[in-house]
Design a protein around this motif. Sequence first.
Motif, PDB file in Angstrom:
ATOM      1  N   CYS B  29      10.234   0.346  -1.431  1.00 55.23           N
ATOM      2  CA  CYS B  29       9.289   1.427  -1.136  1.00 55.23           C
ATOM      3  C   CYS B  29       9.474   2.555  -2.153  1.00 55.23           C
ATOM      4  O   CYS B  29      10.600   3.018  -2.352  1.00 55.23           O
ATOM      5  CB  CYS B  29       9.527   1.950   0.270  1.00 55.23           C
ATOM      6  N   PRO B  30       8.412   2.997  -2.816  1.00 59.29           N
ATOM      7  CA  PRO B  30       8.564   4.036  -3.837  1.00 59.29           C
ATOM      8  C   PRO B  30       9.060   5.367  -3.272  1.00 59.29           C
ATOM      9  O   PRO B  30       9.652   6.168  -3.987  1.00 59.29           O
ATOM     10  CB  PRO B  30       7.146   4.203  -4.388  1.00 59.29           C
ATOM     11  N   ASN B  31       8.832   5.594  -1.997  1.00 58.84           N
ATOM     12  CA  ASN B  31       9.190   6.881  -1.403  1.00 58.84           C
ATOM     13  C   ASN B  31      10.630   6.898  -0.890  1.00 58.84           C
ATOM     14  O   ASN B  31      11.402   7.798  -1.218  1.00 58.84           O
ATOM     15  CB  ASN B  31       8.208   7.201  -0.270  1.00 58.84           C
ATOM     16  N   CYS B  32      11.011   5.896  -0.082  1.00 62.40           N
ATOM     17  CA  CYS B  32      12.346   5.938   0.546  1.00 62.40           C
ATOM     18  C   CYS B  32      13.311   4.925  -0.043  1.00 62.40           C
ATOM     19  O   CYS B  32      14.532   5.080   0.136  1.00 62.40           O
ATOM     20  CB  CYS B  32      12.224   5.728   2.051  1.00 62.40           C
ATOM     21  N   ALA B  33      12.821   3.885  -0.696  1.00 61.27           N
ATOM     22  CA  ALA B  33      13.655   2.855  -1.336  1.00 61.27           C
ATOM     23  C   ALA B  33      14.569   2.144  -0.344  1.00 61.27           C
ATOM     24  O   ALA B  33      15.645   1.690  -0.705  1.00 61.27           O
ATOM     25  CB  ALA B  33      14.462   3.450  -2.486  1.00 61.27           C
ATOM     26  N   LYS B  34      14.136   2.048   0.912  1.00 61.89           N
ATOM     27  CA  LYS B  34      14.964   1.364   1.916  1.00 61.89           C
ATOM     28  C   LYS B  34      14.409  -0.013   2.262  1.00 61.89           C
ATOM     29  O   LYS B  34      15.148  -0.909   2.627  1.00 61.89           O
ATOM     30  CB  LYS B  34      15.014   2.212   3.194  1.00 61.89           C
ATOM     31  N   VAL B  35      13.098  -0.158   2.190  1.00 60.78           N
ATOM     32  CA  VAL B  35      12.434  -1.374   2.656  1.00 60.78           C
ATOM     33  C   VAL B  35      11.789  -2.078   1.467  1.00 60.78           C
ATOM     34  O   VAL B  35      11.290  -1.420   0.547  1.00 60.78           O
ATOM     35  CB  VAL B  35      11.349  -1.015   3.695  1.00 60.78           C
ATOM     36  N   ALA B  47      -7.141  -3.921  -3.401  1.00 59.04           N
ATOM     37  CA  ALA B  47      -6.514  -2.592  -3.303  1.00 59.04           C
ATOM     38  C   ALA B  47      -6.386  -2.143  -1.852  1.00 59.04           C
ATOM     39  O   ALA B  47      -6.693  -1.000  -1.508  1.00 59.04           O
ATOM     40  CB  ALA B  47      -7.271  -1.564  -4.138  1.00 59.04           C
ATOM     41  N   ARG B  48      -5.955  -3.064  -0.996  1.00 60.63           N
ATOM     42  CA  ARG B  48      -5.764  -2.707   0.412  1.00 60.63           C
ATOM     43  C   ARG B  48      -4.554  -1.787   0.551  1.00 60.63           C
ATOM     44  O   ARG B  48      -3.587  -1.913  -0.209  1.00 60.63           O
ATOM     45  CB  ARG B  48      -5.550  -3.962   1.250  1.00 60.63           C
ATOM     46  N   LEU B  49      -4.595  -0.931   1.538  1.00 57.14           N
ATOM     47  CA  LEU B  49      -3.503   0.023   1.745  1.00 57.14           C
ATOM     48  C   LEU B  49      -2.295  -0.697   2.344  1.00 57.14           C
ATOM     49  O   LEU B  49      -2.452  -1.634   3.113  1.00 57.14           O
ATOM     50  CB  LEU B  49      -3.933   1.142   2.693  1.00 57.14           C
ATOM     51  N   TYR B  50      -1.106  -0.247   1.976  1.00 51.98           N
ATOM     52  CA  TYR B  50       0.108  -0.711   2.636  1.00 51.98           C
ATOM     53  C   TYR B  50       0.857   0.498   3.171  1.00 51.98           C
ATOM     54  O   TYR B  50       0.756   1.594   2.622  1.00 51.98           O
ATOM     55  CB  TYR B  50       0.984  -1.538   1.686  1.00 51.98           C
ATOM     56  N   THR B  51       1.577   0.302   4.255  1.00 53.89           N
ATOM     57  CA  THR B  51       2.333   1.402   4.859  1.00 53.89           C
ATOM     58  C   THR B  51       3.788   0.984   4.974  1.00 53.89           C
ATOM     59  O   THR B  51       4.083  -0.111   5.465  1.00 53.89           O
ATOM     60  CB  THR B  51       1.771   1.733   6.251  1.00 53.89           C
ATOM     61  N   CYS B  52       4.679   1.842   4.530  1.00 52.91           N
ATOM     62  CA  CYS B  52       6.114   1.539   4.626  1.00 52.91           C
ATOM     63  C   CYS B  52       6.535   1.636   6.091  1.00 52.91           C
ATOM     64  O   CYS B  52       6.277   2.663   6.738  1.00 52.91           O
ATOM     65  CB  CYS B  52       6.901   2.527   3.773  1.00 52.91           C
ATOM     66  N   PRO B  53       7.160   0.588   6.640  1.00 48.88           N
ATOM     67  CA  PRO B  53       7.558   0.645   8.044  1.00 48.88           C
ATOM     68  C   PRO B  53       8.680   1.657   8.313  1.00 48.88           C
ATOM     69  O   PRO B  53       8.850   2.097   9.448  1.00 48.88           O
ATOM     70  CB  PRO B  53       8.025  -0.782   8.351  1.00 48.88           C
ATOM     71  N   ALA B  54       9.423   2.046   7.282  1.00 49.51           N
ATOM     72  CA  ALA B  54      10.543   2.973   7.494  1.00 49.51           C
ATOM     73  C   ALA B  54      10.105   4.432   7.411  1.00 49.51           C
ATOM     74  O   ALA B  54      10.432   5.237   8.281  1.00 49.51           O
ATOM     75  CB  ALA B  54      11.642   2.687   6.472  1.00 49.51           C
TER      76      ALA B  54
END
Lengths: 214, 60
Positions: B29-35, B47-54
């Motif tokens: 994940c570009p934001n949290c780098a956990k998942v 170009a569908r949206l994805y959401t980080c589960p964390a």
Amino acid sequence: MEAKDYLSPDVELQELLVKSGVHLGAKIKVAHMERFIYRMRPDGVYLFEAKKILERLNIAARFMALFEPQKILVVSTHVYGIRAVQRFCEVTGCIPVAGKIPAGILTNRTLKYYVEPEVVLVSDPRYDLQAVVEASIARKPVIAMCSTDNVCDDIDLIIPMNNRGRTSLPFAFWYLARRYLIERGEATPELLSSLTIEQFTAQPVPGEEYQQII
Amino acid sequence: MAVKTIVFPRCTSCNRPITPDMKAVHFTCPNCAKVTIWRCRICRELARLYTCPACGFEGP
């Protein structure tokens, strides 16, 4: 006597961003970029939100900092992006492709210039389509600087900004270089103060116009 | 005789299993780098949206 109110660094940065014209879009709007658009100017030009641009630039720098600089490919075919990419790669140590993208750079292992990066950064997905297509074949994530009229297929992280400006592209690469060095822990106060936007800006070659006329 | 099962990773956007022959991509994940986020070829093309589960980061 009242204390003088100084602007916070974020506000100063946003002012610099607006001065450089990074928030300007195009007159065409694409559905993929609709969620980044703030409003439309009376002359029909769409505008991005400055906060969102900075937020996305920060996220992109944080993402790139996860990889070694030798594993990041930075591509720009645009005239104003060539000098910016070269300077960015001098500072950070990434792999530059400034100018024409050689075919097969990510897919043909027999070529001398074949590279195997882990992430690809492009300045415009329309100009740098070759790099985006090859990255999708090689299954590499792509970070792209997109304007309001860019189609965002095969892109994994969008940086909404003006990607055709003389001052906007150097600003974006200057900011990315600073944030990348800070995130990697390689930044020193001397290094950060020595980096200026002018170093990332394409300088006109003296006598170039004269040669073209001849 | 023990039966071995293979668990395919699933696309973060459409939740379909990703087989090895698909031109999918994965990255942290570009934001949290956990998942680790997986995106299948179709979701990338559209170009569908994805959401980080964390952290809830919404991309691309």
